[in-house]
Design a protein around this motif. Structure first.
Motif, PDB file in Angstrom:
ATOM      1  N   LYS A  28       0.841  -1.196   0.000  1.00 40.69           N
ATOM      2  CA  LYS A  28       0.000   0.000   0.000  1.00 40.69           C
ATOM      3  C   LYS A  28       0.876   1.246   0.000  1.00 40.69           C
ATOM      4  CE  LYS A  28      -3.554  -0.795   2.649  1.00 40.69           C
ATOM      5  NZ  LYS A  28      -4.049  -0.852   4.022  1.00 40.69           N
ATOM      6  N   LYS A  29       1.883   1.157   0.858  1.00 36.79           N
ATOM      7  CA  LYS A  29       2.755   2.306   1.000  1.00 36.79           C
ATOM      8  C   LYS A  29       3.431   2.614  -0.340  1.00 36.79           C
ATOM      9  CE  LYS A  29       6.367   2.462   3.756  1.00 36.79           C
ATOM     10  NZ  LYS A  29       7.096   1.810   4.826  1.00 36.79           N
ATOM     11  N   GLU A  30       3.793   1.539  -0.996  1.00 38.48           N
ATOM     12  CA  GLU A  30       4.482   1.716  -2.263  1.00 38.48           C
ATOM     13  C   GLU A  30       3.556   2.361  -3.286  1.00 38.48           C
ATOM     14  OE1 GLU A  30       6.572  -0.843  -5.727  1.00 38.48           O
ATOM     15  OE2 GLU A  30       5.553  -1.880  -4.110  1.00 38.48           O
ATOM     16  N   GLU A  31       2.298   1.893  -3.263  1.00 35.76           N
ATOM     17  CA  GLU A  31       1.363   2.436  -4.234  1.00 35.76           C
ATOM     18  C   GLU A  31       1.090   3.914  -3.978  1.00 35.76           C
ATOM     19  OE1 GLU A  31      -0.485  -1.725  -5.406  1.00 35.76           O
ATOM     20  OE2 GLU A  31      -1.609  -0.548  -3.948  1.00 35.76           O
ATOM     21  N   ARG A  41       4.122  -1.510 -12.513  1.00 42.15           N
ATOM     22  CA  ARG A  41       3.980  -2.940 -12.238  1.00 42.15           C
ATOM     23  C   ARG A  41       3.436  -3.082 -10.826  1.00 42.15           C
ATOM     24  NH1 ARG A  41       9.290  -2.446 -13.928  1.00 42.15           N
ATOM     25  NH2 ARG A  41       9.797  -3.364 -15.935  1.00 42.15           N
ATOM     26  N   THR A  42       2.609  -4.057 -10.645  1.00 38.31           N
ATOM     27  CA  THR A  42       2.224  -4.369  -9.278  1.00 38.31           C
ATOM     28  C   THR A  42       3.389  -5.151  -8.672  1.00 38.31           C
ATOM     29  OG1 THR A  42       1.303  -6.519  -9.810  1.00 38.31           O
ATOM     30  CG2 THR A  42      -0.168  -4.617 -10.034  1.00 38.31           C
ATOM     31  N   PRO A  43       3.464  -5.196  -7.352  1.00 38.24           N
ATOM     32  CA  PRO A  43       4.557  -5.955  -6.734  1.00 38.24           C
ATOM     33  C   PRO A  43       4.578  -7.400  -7.212  1.00 38.24           C
ATOM     34  CG  PRO A  43       3.439  -4.621  -5.101  1.00 38.24           C
ATOM     35  CD  PRO A  43       2.666  -4.463  -6.371  1.00 38.24           C
ATOM     36  N   GLU A  44       3.391  -7.974  -7.447  1.00 36.57           N
ATOM     37  CA  GLU A  44       3.354  -9.365  -7.909  1.00 36.57           C
ATOM     38  C   GLU A  44       3.978  -9.493  -9.291  1.00 36.57           C
ATOM     39  OE1 GLU A  44       0.631  -7.827  -6.660  1.00 36.57           O
ATOM     40  OE2 GLU A  44       0.734  -8.778  -4.695  1.00 36.57           O
ATOM     41  N   GLU A  62       8.362 -11.127 -12.816  1.00 35.66           N
ATOM     42  CA  GLU A  62       9.353 -10.751 -13.816  1.00 35.66           C
ATOM     43  C   GLU A  62      10.771 -11.001 -13.285  1.00 35.66           C
ATOM     44  OE1 GLU A  62       9.804  -6.797 -16.403  1.00 35.66           O
ATOM     45  OE2 GLU A  62       7.802  -7.068 -15.542  1.00 35.66           O
ATOM     46  N   ALA A  63      10.959 -10.696 -11.986  1.00 36.28           N
ATOM     47  CA  ALA A  63      12.271 -10.884 -11.359  1.00 36.28           C
ATOM     48  C   ALA A  63      12.666 -12.354 -11.378  1.00 36.28           C
ATOM     49  CB  ALA A  63      12.245 -10.371  -9.920  1.00 36.28           C
ATOM     50  N   THR A  86      14.974  -1.561 -13.864  1.00 36.79           N
ATOM     51  CA  THR A  86      14.942  -1.923 -12.452  1.00 36.79           C
ATOM     52  C   THR A  86      13.605  -2.541 -12.045  1.00 36.79           C
ATOM     53  OG1 THR A  86      16.454  -0.121 -11.977  1.00 36.79           O
ATOM     54  CG2 THR A  86      15.255  -1.034 -10.105  1.00 36.79           C
ATOM     55  N   LEU A  87      13.670  -3.610 -11.304  1.00 39.92           N
ATOM     56  CA  LEU A  87      12.470  -4.207 -10.731  1.00 39.92           C
ATOM     57  C   LEU A  87      12.527  -4.018  -9.225  1.00 39.92           C
ATOM     58  CD1 LEU A  87      12.412  -7.546 -12.734  1.00 39.92           C
ATOM     59  CD2 LEU A  87      10.725  -5.711 -12.882  1.00 39.92           C
TER      60      LEU A  87
END
Lengths: 506, 103
Positions: free
Chosen positions: A317-320, A333-336, A341-342, A487-488
Motif C-alpha cells: 500500500k505504501k508503495e502504491e 507494475r504491481t509488486p506481484e 518478472e524478477a 529496475t524491478l
C-alpha cells in the motif's frame, strides 16, 4: 626502567619483529589467521618477560585481575555473531582506553615524578584514554542498537567541544604544579580527576553527533586514538614496546579512517562535524525536499529488522501511495508482476552480481542470500558479490558477514575490481543497499553523495532491488536507480523476497 | 634527551612500518585487521603489570592497577580470540579449508 641493556633492547626488537611478521601476513584469510596467532604470541612473550624481569608485589590481585579480564574477553569473543562485531570492537577500544587512562593516572600521582616529556605524555594518555573510553562506549551502544543511531547535534556543538578542550588543558596545566610535590597530592588528584571527567564528557560529545552510515569512520578513528593513548603511556613509563605497538595501531586506524572517508567522498572533518550530510543542498527538482529530519533516512534501516512481521499488504500500500508522486514512472507494475518478472530474469540470467548492504544484515537475510548464490552457481551461472568499502558498520564488515554465512570469499569482489563487470552482467541483485548504488552520485551535482564512488549496478541489463521500501538511504538522496526502466522493485523484507526468489529456482 | 630522541624514533619508525604494511591489507580483511590491531593496542597491559612492580602500592594504586589489568586483559584476549574466530570463517572451495572448519 630505562636501562639500555643490549640484551633487553634486542629482545624488545625481536618482539616487535614478530609483530611485524604477524601484520604482514594479512594478505589472505589463512595468512591472517596465522598472523593473528603470531601477534598474540609476541604479546604473550612480552608479558612473560615483564613478569620475569620485575619483582611483582600483590601477585594475588594481579593473577585474579588477569584471569577475570581474560575469561570475560574469551567468553564474549566466543559468543558474538558477526553482525555484533562492530559493537564488540568498539567496546574493546573503550576497554583499552580505560587501561591507558588508569596507568597514566597512577604514573602522574607517583611520589617520584616522571620526566617533563613523560608528564606531558601522561596528560595525553589520561585524556585521550578517557575520551576514547566514552566515545567507544557510546559508539558501541549505538552499534548494538541500545541507543538511537541517529546523530545528535547540539546547538553550538563545536563551541562546546572547544570549551571542554580548553578546560581540560587548563586543568592539566594546573595539575602540573602538583606533580611530584607530596604536599599538593590532593590538588593534583582533584585536577587530574577533573580533567578525566571532562575528557569523558568530551569523548561523548564528540561521538554523539556521528551515526548511521558514518559509524565506520568513527570506529576507525577510535581505533587510532586507542593506539595513540597506548603510545603515550609508553612514553610515560619509557617502554619502547608500548610506543611501537601504539604507533602501529595508530597508523592502522588512520589508514582505515582515510579509506572510509574516501569511499564516501567526504572529508574527515565533515564526517566528524556534521553527522548529517548537507541535506539542504538537495536539488529542487525533488518532489518533497527531505527536511532535516535526521531520523528519517536512518530510521529506515533499523525498521527493516523490526518490521519483519509487518504484513506485506501494508508495504504494498505504501508503495502504491508513493507511486503517483514519483514522476515519469517508466512502467507500472504491481509488486506481484515485479516479482514474477524478477523470477524469470533470474532464471534466465547467465551472470549475476549480488550487491549487499547493511539492510541485508538487519533483515538477517545473509544466510538466504548465501543459499541463493550457491543455487545460482549450481545452475551454472556466474555469481559474484560486489562489496562497497563502506557497506556495513565497520571497514570490511560485509565480508565477515558473508563469510559467516559461508559464502566463498573468492566471490567477494571489491568495488574497483568488479565495477567494469556490471555492464556485461545480466542481473544485479541489490539487497538492503541504497546509497552505494545510487547513480545520482555520478550524474547529479550538488547532492550529499555527488562524487562518491558507487557500484555501477545501473549498467547491468536488469536490476532487482530487494530493499525494505523506497525511502532513500542514509544520505537522504532519492535513489534514481529505482526509476530506471531496467529496475524491478521488490520492496519488503529482504529475507522474504530472497527466500521467494530462491524458491522459484528449484 | 637521548631518551626522548629514541622514543621519537621508535614512534615514527613504527608508524611508518605499520603504515606501509597495513596499506597493503586487502579490504576483504579490514575487519579482522582492526580487531587484531585493537588487541595489539592492549599492549598497555605491560604498563599495568609494571604498576605492580613498585616497592609499595597505595590502596588506590592497587584499585586502579586492577582496573587497568582487567580492562587490558579483556581487550587483549578478547581481541585475539575474536580475530581468530573471524579469520576462521573465511572459506574457499578452491583451496582445501585448512582453517579447521567452524569456530
Amino acid at each position: 626502567m630505562a636501562d639500555m641493556d643490549p640484551v633487553k633492547i634486542l629482545i624488545d626488537v625481536g618482539i616487535i619483529a614478530l609483530l611485524i611478521v604477524g601484520i604482514s601476513q594479512f594478505r589472505t584469510p589463512r595468512g591472517a589467521r596465522r598472523g593473528n596467532a603470531t601477534a598474540a604470541l609476541a604479546l604473550l612473550l612480552a608479558i612473560v618477560l615483564v613478569l620475569y624481569r620485575n619483582d611483582i608485589v600483590d601477585v594475588g590481585i594481579l593473577a585474579v585481575s588477569l584471569i577475570i579480564g581474560g575469561l570475560v574477553g574469551t567468553f564474549i569473543a566466543m559468543k558474538v555473531t558477526m553482525i555484533q562485531i562492530p559493537a564488540m570492537v568498539a567496546f574493546q577500544h573503550g576497554a583499552g582506553g580505560i587501561a591507558a587512562c588508569a596507568i597514566a593516572y597512577v604514573e602522574l600521582t607517583r611520589a617520584t615524578p616522571p620526566t617533563p616529556v613523560g608528564e606531558v605524555s601522561g596528560y595525553l594518555g589520561l585524556t585521550i584514554g578517557a575520551a576514547t573510553f566514552s566515545g567507544s562506549m557510546l559508539a558501541s551502544a549505538k552499534l548494538a542498537g541500545k541507543l538511537r543511531q541517529t546523530p545528535t547535534v547540539l546547538s553550538g556543538h563545536n563551541a562546546i567541544l572547544l570549551a571542554m578542550l580548553a578546560a581540560i588543558i587548563g586543568l592539566c596545566v594546573y595539575a602540573s604544579t602538583g606533580v611530584g610535590v607530596p604536599e599538593a597530592a590532593t590538588t593534583l588528584s582533584a585536577a587530574l580527576v577533573g580533567a578525566l571527567v571532562l575528557s569523558v564528557a568530551l569523548g561523548y560529545t564528540f561521538a554523539v553527533r556521528i551515526g548511521g552510515a558514518d559509524m565506520p569512520v568513527l570506529i576507525s578513528f577510535l581505533n587510532a586514538t586507542a593506539g595513540l593513548a597506548a603510545a603515550f603511556c609508553g612514553v610515560v613509563i619509557q617502554n619502547q614496546l608500548l610506543i611501537a605497538c601504539g604507533a602501529t595501531v595508530a597508523a592502522s586506524g588512520s589508514i582505515l579512517t582515510a579509506i572510509m572517508c574516501k569511499a564516501m567522498n567526504r572529508s574527515f572533518i565533515k564526517v566528524l562535524s556534521g553527522g548529517k550530510m548537507a541535506v539542504a543542498a538537495l536539488p529542487a527538482k525533488k518532489t518533497e525536499p527531505k527536511p532535516k529530519k535526521e531520523e528519517a533516512p536512518e530510521a529506515a534501516e533499523p525498521a527493516s529488522a523490526d518490521t519483519d512481521d509487518k504484513p506485506s499488504e501494508e508495504i504494498e500500500k505504501k508503495e502504491e501511495q508513493a507511486k503517483p508522486e514519483t514522476k515519469a514512472e517508466p512502467k507500472t507494475r504491481t509488486p506481484e508482476e515485479a516479482m514474477a518478472e524478477a523470477k524469470t530474469a533470474l532464471r534466465e540470467a547467465e551472470s549475476v552480481i549480488i550487491v549487499p548492504g547493511y539492510g541485508m544484515a538487519l533483515a538477517r537475510a545473509q544466510f538466504q542470500v548465501a543459499s541463493l548464490s550457491k543455487k545460482l552457481e549450481q545452475m551454472g551461472k556466474k555469481v559474484a558479490f560486489g562489496i562497497h568499502p563502506v557497506a556495513g558498520r565497520m571497514p570490511g564488515h560485509m565480508n565477515v558477514l558473508l563469510a559467516e554465512a559461508d559464502v566463498d570469499y573468492d566471490l567477494l569482489k571489491e568495488m574497483d575490481e568488479i565495477n567494469e563487470s556490471f555492464a556485461s552482467t545480466d542481473v544485479v541483485l541489490v539487497i538492503g543497499a541504497c546509497d552505494v548504488v545510487n547513480p545520482a552520485a555520478i550524474n547529479m551535482p550538488d547532492t550529499p553523495i555527488s562524487g562518491m564512488p558507487i557500484l555501477n549496478a545501473h549498467e547491468a541489463k536488469r536490476v532487482l532491488v530487494c530493499n525494505l521500501d523506497e525511502k532513500p538511504g542514509y544520505s537522504g538522496v532519492p535513489n534514481s536507480l529505482y526509476e530506471e526502466e531496467t529496475t524491478l522493485l521488490l520492496f519488503g523484507d529482504a529475507n522474504a523476497s530472497v527466500t521467494e526468489l530462491l524458491g522459484s529456482l528449484s | 634527551m637521548t631518551e626522548l630522541a629514541l622514543m621519537l624514533v621508535v614512534f615514527i619508525l613504527s608508524f611508518v612500518i605499520g603504515y606501509v604494511l597495513i596499506s597493503r591489507v586487502p579490504p576483504l580483511l579490514h575487519t579482522p585487521l582492526m580487531s587484531m590491531t585493537n588487541a595489539i593496542s592492549a599492549v598497555t597491559i605491560l604498563g599495568a603489570l609494571l604498576l605492580f612492580a613498585q616497592p609499595s602500592m597505595d590502596l588506590d594504586e592497587k584499585v586502579l592497577g586492577a582496573i587497568a589489568l582487567i580492562t587490558a586483559a579483556f581487550n587483549l584476549v578478547g581481541g585475539f580470540v575474536i580475530t581468530d574466530r573471524m579469520t576462521g570463517l573465511f572459506k574457499s572451495h578452491h583451496e582445501p579449508s585448512g582453517g579447521g572448519g567452524k569456530k
